[in-house]
Design a protein around this motif. Structure first.
Motif, PDB file in Angstrom:
ATOM      1  N   THR A 163       0.852  -1.184   0.000  1.00 26.08           N
ATOM      2  CA  THR A 163       0.000   0.000   0.000  1.00 26.08           C
ATOM      3  C   THR A 163       0.890   1.237   0.000  1.00 26.08           C
ATOM      4  O   THR A 163       1.654   1.453   0.957  1.00 26.08           O
ATOM      5  N   ASP A 164       0.827   2.007  -1.063  1.00 26.65           N
ATOM      6  CA  ASP A 164       1.607   3.248  -1.174  1.00 26.65           C
ATOM      7  C   ASP A 164       3.097   3.014  -0.912  1.00 26.65           C
ATOM      8  O   ASP A 164       3.773   3.839  -0.296  1.00 26.65           O
ATOM      9  N   GLY A 165       3.607   1.878  -1.406  1.00 24.85           N
ATOM     10  CA  GLY A 165       5.036   1.616  -1.304  1.00 24.85           C
ATOM     11  C   GLY A 165       5.495   1.002   0.003  1.00 24.85           C
ATOM     12  O   GLY A 165       6.696   0.755   0.179  1.00 24.85           O
ATOM     13  N   ASN A 166       4.569   0.751   0.933  1.00 27.86           N
ATOM     14  CA  ASN A 166       4.902   0.049   2.170  1.00 27.86           C
ATOM     15  C   ASN A 166       4.214  -1.318   2.167  1.00 27.86           C
ATOM     16  O   ASN A 166       3.190  -1.503   1.499  1.00 27.86           O
ATOM     17  N   TYR A 167       4.766  -2.240   2.955  1.00 32.08           N
ATOM     18  CA  TYR A 167       4.347  -3.638   2.835  1.00 32.08           C
ATOM     19  C   TYR A 167       4.140  -4.288   4.199  1.00 32.08           C
ATOM     20  O   TYR A 167       5.003  -4.200   5.072  1.00 32.08           O
ATOM     21  N   LEU A 168       3.000  -4.940   4.356  1.00 35.68           N
ATOM     22  CA  LEU A 168       2.746  -5.820   5.495  1.00 35.68           C
ATOM     23  C   LEU A 168       2.327  -7.172   4.942  1.00 35.68           C
ATOM     24  O   LEU A 168       1.187  -7.366   4.518  1.00 35.68           O
TER      25      LEU A 168
END
Length: 259
Positions: free
Chosen positions: A14-19
């Motif tokens: 999401t928007d370049g971040n990852y979980l």
């Protein structure tokens, strides 16, 4: 980067971040708690805020109906704790297998500094070539792990993540070095997004503090398995981690997601 690769990367973050919540541990550990009814666990963690889940290819049918439009990653090597050498990760699938399984990305584990590094290095290079030919992104799980190797040393971790980029990985997972200051060196060692492994569960506060430290150092998220899927409330833990990764929450604010 191909348009398809970029589009699929967007599906697992999401928007370049990852979980990401890896749940390929059924190969390594067997049907442990949290994975027996993997359908319920996948439903809980994706409702809680996980961007993607990760399994071996054979679990795909159990994933898709329960992932709530989250992304899906297929892991392509593995080993067991009861085998002769847990660090000897062997190929368990191809990129085409992952495509047929409906994956948005593939992942591959390599131990930099380990006895099996030469074979794993070659195989990671082959996987990235196969994947990019199909517009499929690659998550490299690049650890500093082997005889005499400190798995949390920032220099060694920096070498591992840089090697992953050099071989074509689009996203790199590695161990957390223990504090934000030293982890900055790891993040700065590659131009690719770096996310941290969850490791063995150490309690909610310690786990969330590591996530906060990694993000403060410029990390782009986490790939956290047992600390989420074996939690008493996997959905709440996913929500707490998501608050840090996606909403820049402080640890105390993230802990509030447990009520």
């Amino acid at each position: 980067m191909h348009t398809g690769t970029r589009a699929r990367l967007d599906r697992i973050g999401t928007d370049g971040n990852y979980l990401t919540v890896p749940m390929d541990h059924g190969v390594t550990l067997g049907p442990v708690a949290g994975l027996r009814d993997i359908e319920s666990t996948i439903n809980a963690v994706t409702r809680g805020g996980a961007d993607a889940v990760l399994t071996q290819k054979g679990i795909a049918e159990r994933v898709h109906q329960n992932k709530n439009d989250a992304g899906y990653i297929v892991h392509l090597n593995g080993s067991t704790v009861i085998g002769p050498d847990e660090d000897d990760k062997r190929r368990t699938g191809t990129v085409e297998d992952a495509v047929r399984a409906g994956a948005d990305a593939v992942s591959f584990h390599i131990n930099v500094g380990g006895n099996h590094e030469p074979d794993q290095l070659t195989e990671l290079s082959e996987v990235t070539s196969e994947a990019h030919a199909l517009g499929m992104p690659v998550l490299a799980m690049a650890y500093a792990r082997g005889p005499g190797v400190d798995g949390h040393d920032p220099e060694s971790l920096g070498h591992a993540v840089r090697l992953a980029e050099e071989l074509g990985a689009d996203l790199v997972k590695t161990a957390y070095s223990g504090d934000a200051e030293s982890f900055e060196h790891v993040v700065d060692s590659t131009a690719k997004p770096v996310i941290i492994a969850g490791g063995s569960p150490e309690g909610d506060r310690a786990t969330l503090a590591a996530v906060r430290g990694a993000m403060d150092a410029g990390g782009r998220g986490v790939s956290m398995g047992r600390s989420i899927f074996q939690h008493d409330d996997p959905g709440a833990m996913a929500s707490a981690v998501s608050a840090i990764v996606h909403d820049d929450a402080a640890v105390e604010d993230a802990l509030a997601h447990f009520g």
